[in-house]
Design a protein around this motif. Sequence first.
Motif, mmCIF file in Angstrom:
data_model
loop_
_atom_site.group_PDB
_atom_site.id
_atom_site.type_symbol
_atom_site.label_atom_id
_atom_site.label_comp_id
_atom_site.label_asym_id
_atom_site.label_seq_id
_atom_site.Cartn_x
_atom_site.Cartn_y
_atom_site.Cartn_z
ATOM 1 N N LYS A 1 0.816 -1.219 0.000
ATOM 2 C CA LYS A 1 0.000 0.000 0.000
ATOM 3 C C LYS A 1 0.852 1.274 0.000
ATOM 4 O O LYS A 1 0.328 2.371 -0.134
ATOM 5 C CB LYS A 1 -0.942 -0.002 1.205
ATOM 6 N N TYR A 2 2.160 1.105 0.182
ATOM 7 C CA TYR A 2 3.058 2.259 0.173
ATOM 8 C C TYR A 2 3.908 2.209 -1.087
ATOM 9 O O TYR A 2 4.465 1.171 -1.432
ATOM 10 C CB TYR A 2 3.940 2.247 1.426
ATOM 11 N N GLU A 3 3.999 3.340 -1.796
ATOM 12 C CA GLU A 3 4.572 3.330 -3.138
ATOM 13 C C GLU A 3 6.093 3.444 -3.156
ATOM 14 O O GLU A 3 6.765 2.678 -3.834
ATOM 15 C CB GLU A 3 3.955 4.465 -3.965
ATOM 16 N N SER A 4 6.651 4.407 -2.427
ATOM 17 C CA SER A 4 8.084 4.644 -2.535
ATOM 18 C C SER A 4 8.883 3.650 -1.705
ATOM 19 O O SER A 4 8.415 3.143 -0.679
ATOM 20 C CB SER A 4 8.426 6.073 -2.089
ATOM 21 N N LYS A 5 10.095 3.387 -2.162
ATOM 22 C CA LYS A 5 10.996 2.478 -1.427
ATOM 23 C C LYS A 5 11.294 3.032 -0.042
ATOM 24 O O LYS A 5 11.371 2.273 0.938
ATOM 25 C CB LYS A 5 12.290 2.309 -2.221
ATOM 26 N N ARG A 6 11.418 4.348 0.047
ATOM 27 C CA ARG A 6 11.704 4.990 1.344
ATOM 28 C C ARG A 6 10.548 4.779 2.322
ATOM 29 O O ARG A 6 10.756 4.461 3.498
ATOM 30 C CB ARG A 6 11.949 6.477 1.129
ATOM 31 N N ASP A 7 9.330 4.949 1.826
ATOM 32 C CA ASP A 7 8.157 4.755 2.681
ATOM 33 C C ASP A 7 8.046 3.302 3.137
ATOM 34 O O ASP A 7 7.723 3.025 4.295
ATOM 35 C CB ASP A 7 6.880 5.153 1.940
ATOM 36 N N LYS A 8 8.277 2.383 2.215
ATOM 37 C CA LYS A 8 8.193 0.958 2.563
ATOM 38 C C LYS A 8 9.184 0.610 3.672
ATOM 39 O O LYS A 8 8.839 -0.101 4.621
ATOM 40 C CB LYS A 8 8.479 0.090 1.319
ATOM 41 N N GLU A 9 10.410 1.116 3.550
ATOM 42 C CA GLU A 9 11.435 0.807 4.551
ATOM 43 C C GLU A 9 11.083 1.430 5.895
ATOM 44 O O GLU A 9 11.248 0.799 6.951
ATOM 45 C CB GLU A 9 12.799 1.304 4.070
#
Length: 403
Positions: free
Chosen positions: A248-256
Amino acid sequence: MSLLKEGIETGNVLPTGRKDKRSIDGVTRDFDIYRIKCDLLFYNDQNDRIATWVSEYNSAHDDDLRTLEHDEYNDVIEDFIVKSNSVALKKTETSIALQGQLRSGTVLNDGRVIDGNRRLTCVRRLARENNKAGWFEAAILDDATGSDPKRIKLLELTIQIGEEEKVAYDPVDRLVGVYRDVIKNKLISPAEYGNATGLTEAEVKKFIDRAQYMEEFLKFCQAPEQYHLARALKVDGPLGEFKRILKKYESKRDKELVKQLMFANIVVQPEGDITRYIRCFADAAGTDAEAEFKAEEQQAMGELIEKMGSQPLTREKVNDLRSDAHLVEGFTRAGDRARETVRRINLMDTPVKKSADCYKMLEQILPEMLAVLRPNELEKVRSNLEDVCDKAEDLISEIDSRA
């Protein structure tokens, strides 16, 4: 010592005259079953069922488990097996005491037990109670099989999981096996694991994902490969939610970031059901609640990391952190606010969605469909539509009064 040579010659290995089938490398054949003196056998410390217990022992002792003398080594692992599921073990022990060993095990020619660790434990315990020598019934594999770690692992998986999982593995022990054999050491491939256990490619992928998240979680705890901590915290449930939430989270930064925040929540456990609690991250994703929720969670995680210090987390330290009311409150407050915001958003969206759904359903009633209805059926449709019109007028009037 060779069980099939010296063991037989000394009378410590006796043929039973029975045969049982074993499948090795996809080929099934009959193996002779022998009665083997228990003191010639030793447990398989690489068995997935006790993986977390072995890691706990090795982390608490200067010497590796494998450096122990034969009898001490067996006694330590026997204790692991008893503690891992004492209730199920007692049932098996009672059954063997009354009926004998009904299922044969599988051992290597050097005495390592590949299948039957729990049954061997029961036989050993019963023999001690009666002050007798214990005899374990098993097929003995030749040296060609016993010298190949990959063949041994596939055989173990096939027997213990693929054929019949009489007593289910602890979920974390299962993940440890997947991480160790498929991911870290690459002893077997995902396809080979699936073939041995009867799992589909998608099911194996889920295990691999959870196993990777488990190792990342332990690194977050500054306790890599301390699998007993993962077992104690029962991480399998919440880790099973990670992939769905992170999508549900798009950016790699957000996912991490979200992954690290969920790790922090598992440590603190602000609510009893942590699996249910971390679903807040899925509910908040893409809503007006997301930014504030992540900000408050980051603040709470910062306090947690400071209190964790630089040493690996232990169960005792986790208990101390979970008893810290101020720390727990930081995570609880973030979750409560996010849920309340999401609830308000859903309430506001409901009239919009339901009115749109109502129109879509009416559009599905085509004029030509009315032509085949009987008079009484047409009257029912008319009555329903009049009720819809009345309700629509009431709602429009309410909207106009608020304009």
